[in-house]
Each structure stands twice: as C-alpha cells, then as structure tokens.
Design an enzyme around this catalytic site. Structure first.
Site, PDB file in Angstrom:
ATOM      1  N   ARG A  54      46.813   0.814 -45.195  1.00 37.97           N
ATOM      2  CA  ARG A  54      45.685   0.204 -45.906  1.00 37.97           C
ATOM      3  C   ARG A  54      45.405   0.883 -47.245  1.00 37.97           C
ATOM      4  NH1 ARG A  54      40.522   1.444 -45.545  1.00 37.97           N
ATOM      5  NH2 ARG A  54      40.694   2.434 -43.512  1.00 37.97           N
ATOM      6  N   TYR A 107      41.145 -21.838 -63.948  1.00 36.12           N
ATOM      7  CA  TYR A 107      41.428 -22.120 -62.543  1.00 36.12           C
ATOM      8  C   TYR A 107      40.115 -22.337 -61.795  1.00 36.12           C
ATOM      9  CZ  TYR A 107      42.766 -21.293 -57.690  1.00 36.12           C
ATOM     10  OH  TYR A 107      42.935 -21.396 -56.337  1.00 36.12           O
ATOM     11  N   ASP A 177      44.734 -13.844 -67.201  1.00 39.58           N
ATOM     12  CA  ASP A 177      45.437 -14.357 -66.025  1.00 39.58           C
ATOM     13  C   ASP A 177      46.757 -14.932 -66.522  1.00 39.58           C
ATOM     14  OD1 ASP A 177      46.452 -15.867 -63.911  1.00 39.58           O
ATOM     15  OD2 ASP A 177      44.484 -16.468 -63.187  1.00 39.58           O
ATOM     16  N   LYS A 202      52.695 -17.619 -56.904  1.00 46.06           N
ATOM     17  CA  LYS A 202      53.302 -18.623 -57.762  1.00 46.06           C
ATOM     18  C   LYS A 202      54.689 -18.169 -58.242  1.00 46.06           C
ATOM     19  CE  LYS A 202      49.320 -20.741 -57.253  1.00 46.06           C
ATOM     20  NZ  LYS A 202      48.386 -19.728 -56.720  1.00 46.06           N
TER      21      LYS A 202
END
Length: 383
Positions: A54, A107, A177, A202
């Site tokens: 983690r 987005y 982005d 993506k």
C-alpha cells in the site's frame, strides 16, 4: 536505466526506462511482486526500501519510473484510476476558499468532482474557453490556486496553448491532463506545466484491459504529498494492474503512430461527407488550433469528433457501425464510437460543459485503415 528522465528517445524509454533485469534471475520483463508485505532485515531496516504494497511495491515503482522517463519529469506516482489521480491532485492543491479555473470542454468526470464535491468544501470554480488565454487571464483571481488544462480537450478536441497559459498563470499551479495526447505526442513540462497527469486506462495501457492513473511532477514537496495520499488514503494500483499497464506502455510509440495514421485518414474521409457538418480533428488545417497543435505536439492524436447535421444522424451513425464498437472510454487498440450527450457526458447536461447533441466521438484504433473507412462508409450510407 533506472532513473526517471533519461536522454534516450521515446521508444527506447518506453521499453527500458525504469527497469533493468535483476541480478538474481535476470527476467527481461518486470516481475509481478504479488506480495502485500516484505521481509525486513532488522527493526526499521527495509530491504530495498519496501515494507507494504500500500506504500510501495517494485512492480509499481518500475511503471512510475518508465512514465517519468517518457514525460521528462523527476518522478511519477501511480494510482488505481485516473479519477483517483485527479482527486488526489485537487485535494493537495485546493482548500476551502480557493479558486480553480477549468475549461468549458473538460472531461465530465473532472468537472463533476469539482462541482459536486469540492464546491461543498468551499472551493470556487470558473469555467472558461481555455483556447483564449485572455479569457483565462481575466478569470484568474487572487485566490486562484489551480488552472486545469486538457489538450486536446474531451470531447471537442480543442487545442490549448500550454505555453501561453503558463505565461499568465501567476501563482497558480498549472495542471495539464495529458491523457488524450499521451507522453509520446506531447510533453507539457517543456511548455511550462507544473503537474501532468494521465488516465493510464487510455493510451498508456492501450488495450482496454486495465484501469489506472498517474501523476508526474518535479517538485519534491509535491511528491511527498502524493506519496502520502498514495499510501495513507490507499488509492493504489495492484501489482497486476501495474504490470499490465507497463506492458502496454512498451508499445506506446508504435501504437500512437498507427493511431495517428488512421485518425488522419478517418478525419479526411469524414470531412467530405454530406451528413457531417464539421470534423473536429487538430490535424486538419481547418481546425482552429491546428497551428498550436503543430507547435506543441509530435502528431495530432487518435481521437476524432464529428458534428453531424442532426442529433438523429449522430445517434444512427453510432448504431450503424460494425467494426467501430459502441462503447465508452478510448485509447485502446480497437476502434470505439460513442454519443457523448447520452453516454460519457450525460452527467454534464444542463451545465456549462454540456456538449452538442449532434456530436459523435470516435477513438480510432490500429486496425487496417481501409477496413475502418469501409465501415464508416456503410454506416453513413444507412443514415
């Protein structure tokens, strides 16, 4: 090549940056360290710097270093999804009373997060036409802490002049982005960006089989904040997700070249169709952002959006294709088509980010160009 940024070319970095075969067995591919915890050599003596997945894992680290190598940044921090990356950056940079400037063509998930969650915490936002630097400058306030840029934008494929925005950002952090372009086609740090992020789901992953996100930067203090959220909030990718993302990343440059080849052909074909009112593709000389895209991108990307003459034609085109699959998301090897107003951007209907209902968004894959054109031709003939 174990450091983040290297002097090698993008194809070399995509394959080699971030990993070298270890001295024990010499595996060519990064091993999947499927372990939640790691043996320690003594009290607070970590073997190789790892204690618990983690907060760090060798497979995840290798992916991070490869992305950093491609973006030309000092570091990259991987997250379990693109939205986890977006949320983390916003939480680090914004506090109650702060202000963020965001594009009118952003987005939908990013805008929804800002509008529905961060406004409840007292964060103000202004939506602007980000392609106009003067409009951005006019929106900047004394409490503006973040200017959030996407370029090309989603879904209208507008082009934002990153260097021009960097010149007027003042004390705000310029976040880019870079998902639609990928680090192969565009490197925002060279244009003045402070933070760069991706949905690795993506183009970086590239095969529609793994969800993830990554944030890149050069400020050590910002990295400390990212690592804090990575570990203590726990929005971490699994070693398996990191491995699949890294495997996809190795072919990013060759995939992007084919995506661009096919997208250019699709855009040119659609430009000559009577049912098409306008093609939104920065590679077309008629695109308003074409010259800026030429300046700041290697090529023009694999996304094509089209405005049909009517909403009914837009919906019919999406339903008529056979090779282009009706589905959300983008950036995979297969071609996808969708109707943003009723699919990916349904949540922004009625807002400042509402998209035209006659809009179709196409993620052009790496199939044979002739087959893609033939599919669009038959779909248009049935309108």
């Amino acid at each position: 090549m174990t450091n983040g940024a290297t002097a090698s070319g993008p194809s070399t970095n995509a394959i080699h940056a971030g990993y070298e075969p270890d001295s024990l067995y010499g595996p060519i591919n990064t091993p999947i360290y499927a372990s939640t915890t790691f043996a320690q050599d003594g009290l607070a003596k970590l073997r190789g710097g790892y204690e618990y997945t983690r907060v760090g894992n060798p497979t995840i680290t290798a992916l991070e270093k490869t992305v950093a190598g491609l973006e030309g940044s000092e570091y990259a921090v991987a997250f379990s999804s693109g939205m986890a990356a977006v949320d983390t950056v916003l939480r680090i940079l914004l506090k109650p009373g702060d202000h963020i400037v965001i594009s009118s063509d952003a987005y939908g998930g990013t805008y929804r997060l800002i509008q529905q969650i961060f406004t409840q915490w007292g964060v103000e936002n202004t939506v602007v036409n980000m392609t106009d630097p003067q409009e951005v400058a006019a929106a900047v306030q004394p409490n503006t802490k973040v200017i959030w840029v996407e370029t090309p934008t989603n879904p209208l494929l507008d082009i934002v002049d990153v260097a021009a925005i960097a010149a007027i950002k003042g004390g705000a952090t310029l976040v880019v982005d870079n998902t639609f372009a990928s680090p192969y086609l565009q490197q925002p740090f060279t244009l003045g960006a402070d933070v760069v992020l991706h949905s690795t789901t993506k183009y970086i992953g590239g095969h529609s089989d793994v969800i993830g996100g990554v944030v890149c930067g050069n400020d050590p203090e910002f990295e400390e904040h990212l690592r804090f959220f990575f570990g203590w909030v726990g929005a971490v990718p699994s070693p398996f997700d990191a491995y699949f993302t890294a495997r996809g990343l190795k072919t990013l440059p060759v995939r992007m070249e084919r995506h661009c080849d096919n997208a250019e052909a699709v855009a040119e074909f659609l430009s000559g169709q009577d049912a098409v009112a306008r093609v939104c593709y920065p590679g077309l000389p008629t695109h308003p952002g074409h010259d800026i895209a030429k300046k700041q991108m290697r090529r023009f990307g694999g996304m094509v959006s089209v405005l049909m003459q009517t909403e009914e034609q837009a919906k019919a085109l999406c339903m008529n294709t056979k090779l282009f699959c009706l589905a959300e998301s983008l950036g995979g090897v297969e071609s996808l088509i969708e109707h943003p107003a009723t699919m990916t951007h349904l949540a922004v209907v009625g807002s400042a980010l509402e998209v035209p209902r006659e809009l179709v968004r196409i993620s052009v894959g790496i199939e044979d160009e002739a087959d893609l054109i033939a599919d669009l031709e038959q779909a248009l003939a049935r309108l």
